[in-house]
Design an enzyme around this catalytic site. Structure first.
Site, PDB file in Angstrom:
ATOM      1  N   LYS A 188      37.049  37.071  32.115  1.00  0.00           N
ATOM      2  CA  LYS A 188      38.353  36.662  32.652  1.00  0.00           C
ATOM      3  C   LYS A 188      38.272  36.560  34.174  1.00  0.00           C
ATOM      4  O   LYS A 188      38.144  37.563  34.869  1.00  0.00           O
ATOM      5  CB  LYS A 188      39.452  37.671  32.302  1.00  0.00           C
ATOM      6  CG  LYS A 188      40.829  37.102  32.658  1.00  0.00           C
ATOM      7  CD  LYS A 188      41.916  38.155  32.769  1.00  0.00           C
ATOM      8  CE  LYS A 188      42.168  38.619  34.169  1.00  0.00           C
ATOM      9  NZ  LYS A 188      42.684  37.628  35.124  1.00  0.00           N
ATOM     10  N   GLY A 241      37.301  44.554  41.457  1.00  0.00           N
ATOM     11  CA  GLY A 241      38.671  44.330  41.902  1.00  0.00           C
ATOM     12  C   GLY A 241      39.185  45.544  42.648  1.00  0.00           C
ATOM     13  O   GLY A 241      38.405  46.300  43.239  1.00  0.00           O
ATOM     14  N   SER A 242      40.481  45.751  42.574  1.00  0.00           N
ATOM     15  CA  SER A 242      41.100  46.802  43.379  1.00  0.00           C
ATOM     16  C   SER A 242      40.929  48.179  42.737  1.00  0.00           C
ATOM     17  O   SER A 242      40.753  48.301  41.518  1.00  0.00           O
ATOM     18  CB  SER A 242      42.586  46.494  43.548  1.00  0.00           C
ATOM     19  OG  SER A 242      43.195  46.465  42.278  1.00  0.00           O
ATOM     20  N   THR A 243      41.032  49.195  43.548  1.00  0.00           N
ATOM     21  CA  THR A 243      40.907  50.570  43.065  1.00  0.00           C
ATOM     22  C   THR A 243      42.046  50.908  42.104  1.00  0.00           C
ATOM     23  O   THR A 243      41.837  51.583  41.094  1.00  0.00           O
ATOM     24  CB  THR A 243      40.870  51.538  44.267  1.00  0.00           C
ATOM     25  OG1 THR A 243      39.670  51.247  45.000  1.00  0.00           O
ATOM     26  CG2 THR A 243      40.851  52.986  43.843  1.00  0.00           C
ATOM     27  N   VAL A 245      43.687  48.954  39.978  1.00  0.00           N
ATOM     28  CA  VAL A 245      43.423  48.405  38.644  1.00  0.00           C
ATOM     29  C   VAL A 245      42.199  49.084  38.027  1.00  0.00           C
ATOM     30  O   VAL A 245      42.181  49.378  36.824  1.00  0.00           O
ATOM     31  CB  VAL A 245      43.264  46.863  38.696  1.00  0.00           C
ATOM     32  CG1 VAL A 245      42.855  46.315  37.338  1.00  0.00           C
ATOM     33  CG2 VAL A 245      44.577  46.219  39.137  1.00  0.00           C
ATOM     34  N   GLY A 246      41.201  49.390  38.854  1.00  0.00           N
ATOM     35  CA  GLY A 246      40.018  50.096  38.344  1.00  0.00           C
ATOM     36  C   GLY A 246      40.398  51.396  37.654  1.00  0.00           C
ATOM     37  O   GLY A 246      39.906  51.725  36.568  1.00  0.00           O
ATOM     38  N   GLU A 264      33.403  47.951  40.446  1.00  0.00           N
ATOM     39  CA  GLU A 264      33.113  47.634  41.855  1.00  0.00           C
ATOM     40  C   GLU A 264      34.468  47.461  42.525  1.00  0.00           C
ATOM     41  O   GLU A 264      35.152  46.466  42.280  1.00  0.00           O
ATOM     42  CB  GLU A 264      32.316  46.328  41.978  1.00  0.00           C
ATOM     43  CG  GLU A 264      30.943  46.360  41.360  1.00  0.00           C
ATOM     44  CD  GLU A 264      29.938  47.179  42.144  1.00  0.00           C
ATOM     45  OE1 GLU A 264      30.279  47.703  43.228  1.00  0.00           O
ATOM     46  OE2 GLU A 264      28.802  47.308  41.654  1.00  0.00           O
ATOM     47  N   CYS A 299      34.904  42.842  50.053  1.00  0.00           N
ATOM     48  CA  CYS A 299      35.058  44.274  49.775  1.00  0.00           C
ATOM     49  C   CYS A 299      34.205  45.138  50.686  1.00  0.00           C
ATOM     50  O   CYS A 299      34.610  46.232  51.054  1.00  0.00           O
ATOM     51  CB  CYS A 299      34.723  44.544  48.325  1.00  0.00           C
ATOM     52  SG  CYS A 299      33.148  43.845  47.863  1.00  0.00           S
ATOM     53  N   GLU A 400      43.048  49.533  52.488  1.00  0.00           N
ATOM     54  CA  GLU A 400      42.293  48.289  52.495  1.00  0.00           C
ATOM     55  C   GLU A 400      43.241  47.109  52.718  1.00  0.00           C
ATOM     56  O   GLU A 400      44.197  46.926  51.966  1.00  0.00           O
ATOM     57  CB  GLU A 400      41.566  48.120  51.155  1.00  0.00           C
ATOM     58  CG  GLU A 400      40.643  46.924  51.149  1.00  0.00           C
ATOM     59  CD  GLU A 400      39.902  46.751  49.840  1.00  0.00           C
ATOM     60  OE1 GLU A 400      40.529  46.913  48.777  1.00  0.00           O
ATOM     61  OE2 GLU A 400      38.704  46.451  49.890  1.00  0.00           O
TER      62      GLU A 400
HETATM   63  P1  NAP Z   1      42.799  43.070  41.310  1.00  0.00           P
HETATM   64  O1  NAP Z   1      44.237  42.841  41.423  1.00  0.00           O
HETATM   65  O2  NAP Z   1      42.332  44.417  40.921  1.00  0.00           O
HETATM   66  O3  NAP Z   1      42.271  41.965  40.285  1.00  0.00           O
HETATM   67  C1  NAP Z   1      40.946  41.871  39.862  1.00  0.00           C
HETATM   68  C2  NAP Z   1      40.920  41.242  38.481  1.00  0.00           C
HETATM   69  O4  NAP Z   1      41.582  42.093  37.547  1.00  0.00           O
HETATM   70  C3  NAP Z   1      41.645  39.902  38.380  1.00  0.00           C
HETATM   71  O5  NAP Z   1      41.005  39.092  37.406  1.00  0.00           O
HETATM   72  C4  NAP Z   1      43.019  40.319  37.907  1.00  0.00           C
HETATM   73  O6  NAP Z   1      43.738  39.272  37.323  1.00  0.00           O
HETATM   74  C5  NAP Z   1      42.665  41.406  36.922  1.00  0.00           C
HETATM   75  N1  NAP Z   1      43.708  42.383  36.672  1.00  0.00           N
HETATM   76  C6  NAP Z   1      44.834  42.650  37.409  1.00  0.00           C
HETATM   77  N2  NAP Z   1      45.536  43.658  36.848  1.00  0.00           N
HETATM   78  C7  NAP Z   1      44.848  44.027  35.736  1.00  0.00           C
HETATM   79  C8  NAP Z   1      45.064  45.027  34.731  1.00  0.00           C
HETATM   80  N3  NAP Z   1      46.102  45.851  34.758  1.00  0.00           N
HETATM   81  N4  NAP Z   1      44.150  45.143  33.729  1.00  0.00           N
HETATM   82  C9  NAP Z   1      43.064  44.341  33.690  1.00  0.00           C
HETATM   83  N5  NAP Z   1      42.827  43.371  34.599  1.00  0.00           N
HETATM   84  C10 NAP Z   1      43.690  43.237  35.614  1.00  0.00           C
HETATM   85  O7  NAP Z   1      42.001  42.768  42.626  1.00  0.00           O
HETATM   86  P2  NAP Z   1      42.185  41.518  43.562  1.00  0.00           P
HETATM   87  O8  NAP Z   1      43.343  41.839  44.446  1.00  0.00           O
HETATM   88  O9  NAP Z   1      42.184  40.292  42.767  1.00  0.00           O
HETATM   89  O10 NAP Z   1      40.817  41.553  44.367  1.00  0.00           O
HETATM   90  C11 NAP Z   1      40.677  42.199  45.561  1.00  0.00           C
HETATM   91  C12 NAP Z   1      40.090  43.580  45.353  1.00  0.00           C
HETATM   92  O11 NAP Z   1      38.810  43.501  44.780  1.00  0.00           O
HETATM   93  C13 NAP Z   1      39.918  44.340  46.623  1.00  0.00           C
HETATM   94  O12 NAP Z   1      40.399  45.645  46.502  1.00  0.00           O
HETATM   95  C14 NAP Z   1      38.409  44.360  46.834  1.00  0.00           C
HETATM   96  O13 NAP Z   1      37.924  45.386  47.609  1.00  0.00           O
HETATM   97  C15 NAP Z   1      37.896  44.353  45.464  1.00  0.00           C
HETATM   98  N6  NAP Z   1      36.558  43.806  45.401  1.00  0.00           N
HETATM   99  C16 NAP Z   1      35.513  44.661  45.240  1.00  0.00           C
HETATM  100  C17 NAP Z   1      34.222  44.195  45.195  1.00  0.00           C
HETATM  101  C18 NAP Z   1      33.054  45.118  45.014  1.00  0.00           C
HETATM  102  O14 NAP Z   1      32.005  44.659  44.644  1.00  0.00           O
HETATM  103  N7  NAP Z   1      33.189  46.397  45.254  1.00  0.00           N
HETATM  104  C19 NAP Z   1      33.986  42.832  45.290  1.00  0.00           C
HETATM  105  C20 NAP Z   1      35.067  41.974  45.449  1.00  0.00           C
HETATM  106  C21 NAP Z   1      36.350  42.486  45.487  1.00  0.00           C
HETATM  107  P3  NAP Z   1      44.764  38.411  38.216  1.00  0.00           P
HETATM  108  O15 NAP Z   1      44.105  38.169  39.528  1.00  0.00           O
HETATM  109  O16 NAP Z   1      44.945  37.194  37.427  1.00  0.00           O
HETATM  110  O17 NAP Z   1      45.983  39.266  38.364  1.00  0.00           O
END
Ligand code: NAP
Ligand code: MG
Length: 496
Positions: A188, A241-243, A245-246, A264, A299, A400
């Site tokens: 996804k 993604g974000s902490t 959601v993680g 990650e 990130c 962040e």
């Molecule tokens: P996010 O809101 O956590 O979303 C990441 C993914 O998860 C998207 O596909 C999102 O879908 C999906 N998602 C959202 N809520 C969910 C849930 N409750 N259950 C399952 N999946 C869910 O993060 P983002 O704001 O898109 O991305 C930015 C974050 O990613 C930052 O915090 C960044 O630090 C982190 N990041 C980390 C790394 C690493 O390698 N450490 C690399 C890149 C980014 P939708 O977008 O469609 O809502």
């Protein structure tokens, strides 16, 4: 670098895109349509289907059937590697198309999308293609009349959820090791940037490289990710993604089938410039670009710049000069340095943090506002922003921001620098600049982060593991470490 394929892209975008389940494109059952927005002008550029829970069930069933059939994981390892190499070649052949879609959808510069994202996506498929016949178990030196060894078997159906900042690249980081080890996948992408993944699946589909059901593409918002993370028949989830959601995904695992989860997550990485940095001008330049390329949506970006007092003002001035000279605008224009933030919501979030920084009393030395100059008026542009005299307990130094915002923090002693650097809930990456080899070793050892860069912030190579400590995540990607997370180790004993 080949030129962008804008005409091709607009033509391709005319049709609504769908889900990819069991080797077929399907509009699914939700009736939901999601719009893709070009953040450079706020205009809708395309539409795609949002999946329902039933669609996710169908994708998981297809992945399960494909896994159980054995066609993929029992294929000769050499042949599996050859197929992955074909995917790598196809990504290169379509590099201009994929980079055009990425840039239109995410707002990053076309040259960044081409040279960084799509290039790396091709490279990582090639890298893991080479591992299919090189990763195997061990002989265990047990006592007694036994022979014991380990095997490394694929886990099964892998759910993969990727963010919007490196959409095709993160998809490739996850797909390639999972496929190399013989797993099947339900992927996804973020609903904010789904186009490049859709095109990647089309390209793989058209070439007939993988048996039906081996890879499935599910589109939709976060709730669709939840259908994957709570699914009783998904064997593993890999998430970037974000902490916030993680953490939710860990709950989802505990509340369903206790599937392993690799994470990650976010970062607030420190980058320490000591007064004896070998090439101060070089350190300033690299510290600037380390954060501000890809519009700061990275990130592992060095968002907290810790500078020793004797060189503090020189560094602040140098960084501000780079920031103030940056040109914002059309990501397809080669003269432009920075594109728009990924979405209006994200831009507003960044601007809110900038206001918090001003209110907290940090000294603004560059940017600090939305750029609406000329043709940027309708886009989501934020000037590269530099705050000096930041205190590490300020909100802008702790949370962040994930955009083009730098916090510069002064320090006096090595001890103080290490203390400030580690005073964060995150632990993704860290950097330090010094000419003193003993200090380099000492400080690198004490920094609590998954990657430490000395005298060159931001080194990435598939041969070196990537992943964070503390609330930056669980597990590592890249190298042999990704393969471990896509296999289950079994010990077999035979008495003799
Ligand atoms: P996010 O809101 O956590 O979303 C990441 C993914 O998860 C998207 O596909 C999102 O879908 C999906 N998602 C959202 N809520 C969910 C849930 N409750 N259950 C399952 N999946 C869910 O993060 P983002 O704001 O898109 O991305 C930015 C974050 O990613 C930052 O915090 C960044 O630090 C982190 N990041 C980390 C790394 C690493 O390698 N450490 C690399 C890149 C980014 P939708 O977008 O469609 O809502
Ligand atoms: Mg978009």
């Amino acid at each position: 670098m080949r030129p962008a394929k804008l005409e091709w892209a607009y033509e391709w975008l005319k049709t609504t895109k769908h889900l990819y389940i069991n080797g077929k494109w399907t509009p699914g059952s939700s009736g939901k349509v999601i719009e893709s927005v070009n953040p450079a002008n706020g205009k809708v550029i395309g539409r795609f289907t949002g999946a329902s829970k039933e669609d996710v069930d169908a994708a998981v069933r297809a992945a399960r059937a494909a896994f159980e059939s054995g066609e993929w994981h029992e294929m000769s390892r050499k042949e599996r590697g050859r197929r992955l190499r074909m995917i790598s070649d196809l990504i290169r052949q379509h590099q201009d198309e994929l980079a055009t879609l990425e840039s239109l959808d995410n707002g990053k510069l076309y040259r960044e999308a081409y040279m960084d994202d799509v290039q790396e996506a091709a490279d990582i498929f090639e890298y893991y293609a080479g591992w299919t016949d090189k990763y195997y178990g061990e002989y265990n030196p047990v006592e007694g009349n036994f022979v014991s060894w380990t095997t490394r078997d694929p886990i099964g159906v892998c759910g993969q959820i990727v963010p919007w900042n490196f959409p095709i690249d993160m998809a490739a980081w996850k797909l390639s090791p999972a496929l190399a080890m013989g797993n099947t996948v339900v992927l996804k992408p973020s609903s904010v940037t789904s186009l490049s993944a859709i095109r990647l699946f089309e390209i793989i589909h058209e070439a007939g490289i993988l048996p039906p059901g081996v890879i499935n593409l599910i589109l939709g918002e976060g709730s669709v990710g939840t259908y994957i993370s709570t699914h009783m028949d998904v064997d593993k989830v890999s998430f970037t993604g974000s902490t916030v959601v993680g953490k939710q995904l860990v709950h989802d695992s505990a509340d369903s089938n206790l599937k392993p989860v690799t994470l990650e997550l976010g970062g607030k990485s420190p980058n320490i410039i000591f007064a004896d940095a070998p090439n101060l001008e070089g350190a300033i330049e690299r510290s600037f670009y380390g954060l501000f390329t890809h519009k700061g949506e990275k990130c592992s970006a060095p968002t907290r710049l810790l500078v020793q007092r004797p060189v503090y003002e020189q560094v602040v001035e140098g960084i501000a000069k780079y920031a103030n000279s940056y040109k914002l605008g059309d990501p397809f224009d080669p003269a432009i340095d920075q594109g728009p933030q990924v979405s209006q919501a994200h831009m507003e979030r960044i601007l809110r943090y900038i206001e918090i920084g001003k209110a907290e009393g940090a000294r603004l030395v560059a940017g600090g506002y939305r750029d609406t100059e000329g043709s940027n008026a309708e886009g989501f542009f934020v000037r590269p922003t530099v705050f000096a005299d930041v205190k590490n307990n300020m909100t802008i130094a702790q949370e962040e921001i994930f955009g083009p915002v730098l916090c510069v923090i002064p320090f006096d002693t090595e001890e103080e620098a290490v203390q400030i650097a580690n005073d964060t809930i995150y632990g993704l990456a860290a950097g330090l600049w010094t000419n003193d080899v003993a200090r380099a070793h000492r400080v690198a050892k004490r920094l609590n982060a998954g990657q430490v860069f000395v005298n060159r912030y931001g080194c990435y190579d598939f041969a070196s593991p990537f992943g964070g400590f503390k609330q930056s995540g669980w597990g590592k990607e890249y190298a042999i470490h990704s393969l471990a997370s896509y296999t289950k180790m079994k010990a077999i004993w035979i008495a003799h």
